[in-house]
Scaffold this motif. Structure first.
Motif, PDB file in Angstrom:
ATOM      1  N   GLU A 137       0.831   1.196 -13.982  1.00 38.17           N
ATOM      2  CA  GLU A 137       1.918   2.214 -14.414  1.00 38.17           C
ATOM      3  C   GLU A 137       2.119   3.162 -13.246  1.00 38.17           C
ATOM      4  OE1 GLU A 137       2.921   5.438 -17.952  1.00 38.17           O
ATOM      5  OE2 GLU A 137       1.215   3.891 -18.164  1.00 38.17           O
ATOM      6  N   ASP A 138       3.225   3.484 -12.800  1.00 40.61           N
ATOM      7  CA  ASP A 138       3.576   4.522 -11.808  1.00 40.61           C
ATOM      8  C   ASP A 138       2.836   4.127 -10.487  1.00 40.61           C
ATOM      9  OD1 ASP A 138       5.433   6.056 -13.297  1.00 40.61           O
ATOM     10  OD2 ASP A 138       3.710   6.635 -14.230  1.00 40.61           O
ATOM     11  N   CYS A 139       2.580   2.991 -10.262  1.00 39.25           N
ATOM     12  CA  CYS A 139       1.802   2.715  -8.977  1.00 39.25           C
ATOM     13  C   CYS A 139       2.781   2.471  -7.887  1.00 39.25           C
ATOM     14  CB  CYS A 139       0.829   1.593  -9.101  1.00 39.25           C
ATOM     15  SG  CYS A 139      -0.397   1.742 -10.332  1.00 39.25           S
ATOM     16  N   TRP A 140       2.362   2.580  -6.564  1.00 36.09           N
ATOM     17  CA  TRP A 140       2.921   2.202  -5.320  1.00 36.09           C
ATOM     18  C   TRP A 140       2.175   1.172  -4.617  1.00 36.09           C
ATOM     19  CZ3 TRP A 140       7.241   4.598  -3.121  1.00 36.09           C
ATOM     20  CH2 TRP A 140       7.473   4.425  -1.837  1.00 36.09           C
ATOM     21  N   PHE A 141       3.019   0.393  -4.047  1.00 30.99           N
ATOM     22  CA  PHE A 141       2.588  -0.759  -3.336  1.00 30.99           C
ATOM     23  C   PHE A 141       3.426  -0.846  -1.879  1.00 30.99           C
ATOM     24  CE2 PHE A 141       1.601  -1.975  -7.513  1.00 30.99           C
ATOM     25  CZ  PHE A 141       0.422  -2.821  -7.473  1.00 30.99           C
ATOM     26  N   GLU A 142       2.603  -0.903  -0.811  1.00 31.80           N
ATOM     27  CA  GLU A 142       3.162  -0.868   0.698  1.00 31.80           C
ATOM     28  C   GLU A 142       2.256  -1.318   1.481  1.00 31.80           C
ATOM     29  OE1 GLU A 142       5.416   2.126   3.827  1.00 31.80           O
ATOM     30  OE2 GLU A 142       4.538   2.980   1.726  1.00 31.80           O
ATOM     31  N   GLY A 143       2.951  -2.252   2.227  1.00 30.28           N
ATOM     32  CA  GLY A 143       2.362  -2.807   3.524  1.00 30.28           C
ATOM     33  C   GLY A 143       0.849  -3.703   3.252  1.00 30.28           C
ATOM     34  N   ASN A 144       0.987  -4.234   1.895  1.00 34.07           N
ATOM     35  CA  ASN A 144      -0.317  -5.188   1.370  1.00 34.07           C
ATOM     36  C   ASN A 144       0.131  -6.553   2.151  1.00 34.07           C
ATOM     37  OD1 ASN A 144      -1.969  -3.177  -0.053  1.00 34.07           O
ATOM     38  ND2 ASN A 144      -0.043  -3.104  -1.277  1.00 34.07           N
TER      39      ASN A 144
END
Length: 388
Positions: free
Chosen positions: A199-206
């Motif tokens: 919930e309300d999480c951020w995903f970047e550059g994985n």
């Protein structure tokens, strides 16, 4: 440290400074372990340490809080930073804890095992082989476990590796720059996963520059019953030269609410395969992001009643009928409910341009027809997206 941790039901205060340890710390039975802050109270493990801090059944009867400490493992090999629930514990809170630099085969910064009612708040797990692993020794552990306002950053492999659990929730957590998936879940040994929530999480550059991999993978192919998984208000940054967003595999029942894809052009962004079912409500989508958004159209419902798939106009074929119904509530009733986009750049000129492919008719709840005013020497392939 061992002397302080052995004071049952007392608070062990760790002033600011560097604490170097040459062996595993004894299991604490103090009521709380409180440092001066995760930037200033540092426990640094030396070579030979295999597990810095373990909270098992004995500590579970006493310990309620660990706060304001940093655990460093850069001198260790194949070690674990902090293990929660080695033997089963009830309750407990981590707050402002930073665990990092645990490398080598099998190294894990944070390991959550047999625990009920565990809260991890404002904690960071970073720069390790696996930053955070959630895995009980039985099929239903851990349960009632929550990670809030934290970060999982810079693992050489997986950011979070979730293998079992019930009611495991990640809220406002940053999953960023991990070498493989930011969040990966594939239950093993008959484990049950129910109500797993991002919930309300951020995903970047994985997964770095890999355009064939995904930042989130949820694999329910080994689950004896369904795997219930939910994402709410997720932000996914994917673009040219980056990994895709979400892959759901197998026996996964998913609800994805208000999902936002930022600067995305690597498609498909959401893949559902091998019997998974997904109910999706999309948030903000930039231009062109419908292209190949979803695969496996028979198992995906978006915005309440939506399907996505691909269709081919064969060489010398003027039109073809696509059957999609019945879909249930809010079935598309007019042409504006269907978005047609090219499968590849070579078909881009055939969509939305004079003399190009168009949607000619729709039979509500049954089918629609795509057509081309002229026959073509080669097959033409397109994605379609049915929207409310």
């Amino acid at each position: 440290l061992n002397w302080a941790f052995a004071m049952a039901d007392h608070i062990a205060y760790l002033p600011r400074g560097n604490y170097f340890i040459t062996s595993n710390l004894a299991e604490p039975v103090s009521a709380q372990i409180v440092g001066a802050g995760s930037l200033t109270t540092r426990i640094t493990a030396q070579a030979g340490v295999t597990k810095v801090l373990s909270l098992a059944s004995t500590s579970g009867a006493h310990l309620t809080l660990i706060q304001g400490i940093q655990i460093i493992g850069n001198a260790t090999t194949n070690a674990r930073g902090i293990v929660v629930g080695d033997g089963g514990i009830q309750g407990g809170t981590f707050r402002d804890v930073w665990v990092h630099a645990f490398t080598g085969t099998g190294a894990i910064a944070g390991y959550v095992r047999n625990v009920v009612g565990f809260l991890c708040e404002q904690c960071t797990f970073s720069d390790s082989t696996v930053n955070l692993q959630v895995e009980g020794t039985t099929t239903s552990w851990p349960t009632q476990t929550m990670f809030i306002n934290g970060a999982v950053i810079g693992a050489t492999t997986k950011g979070v590796n979730l293998l079992s659990g019930r009611n495991v929730i990640f809220k406002n957590v940053d999953f960023e720059s991990n070498g493989q998936e930011g969040f990966y879940s594939r239950p093993v040994n008959g484990a049950v996963l129910r109500n797993i929530v991002l919930e309300d999480c951020w995903f970047e550059g994985n997964y770095g520059a890999s355009t064939t991999q995904y930042q989130i993978v949820v694999d329910g192919s080994l689950v004896p019953a369904e795997y219930s998984f939910r994402m709410v208000r997720g932000q996914y940054v994917s673009g040219p030269g980056t990994a895709k967003s979400i892959r759901l595999i197998g026996n996964v029942i998913s609800r994805l609410d208000d999902i936002t894809l930022v600067n995305s052009s690597a498609n498909p962004q959401l893949t559902v395969s091998s019997g998974g079912i997904a109910f999706v409500t999309l948030g903000v989508l930039n231009a062109g992001q419908y292209t190949g958004l979803v695969s496996d159209p028979t198992n995906v419902a978006i915005n309440g009643a939506i399907r996505s798939g691909d269709v081919t106009l064969n060489a010398n074929q003027i039109s073809t009928t696509v059957t999609f119904g019945p879909l249930g509530l809010n079935e598309p009733t007019n042409l504006s409910h269907i978005v047609l986009t090219p499968l590849t750049a070579s078909e881009a000129a055939d969509v939305g341009s004079a003399g190009g492919v168009y949607i000619s008719t729709i039979t509500p709840g049954v089918s629609f027809v795509i057509a081309h005013p002229n026959t073509a020497a080669t097959d033409k392939q397109f994605y379609f997206l049915i929207v409310n």
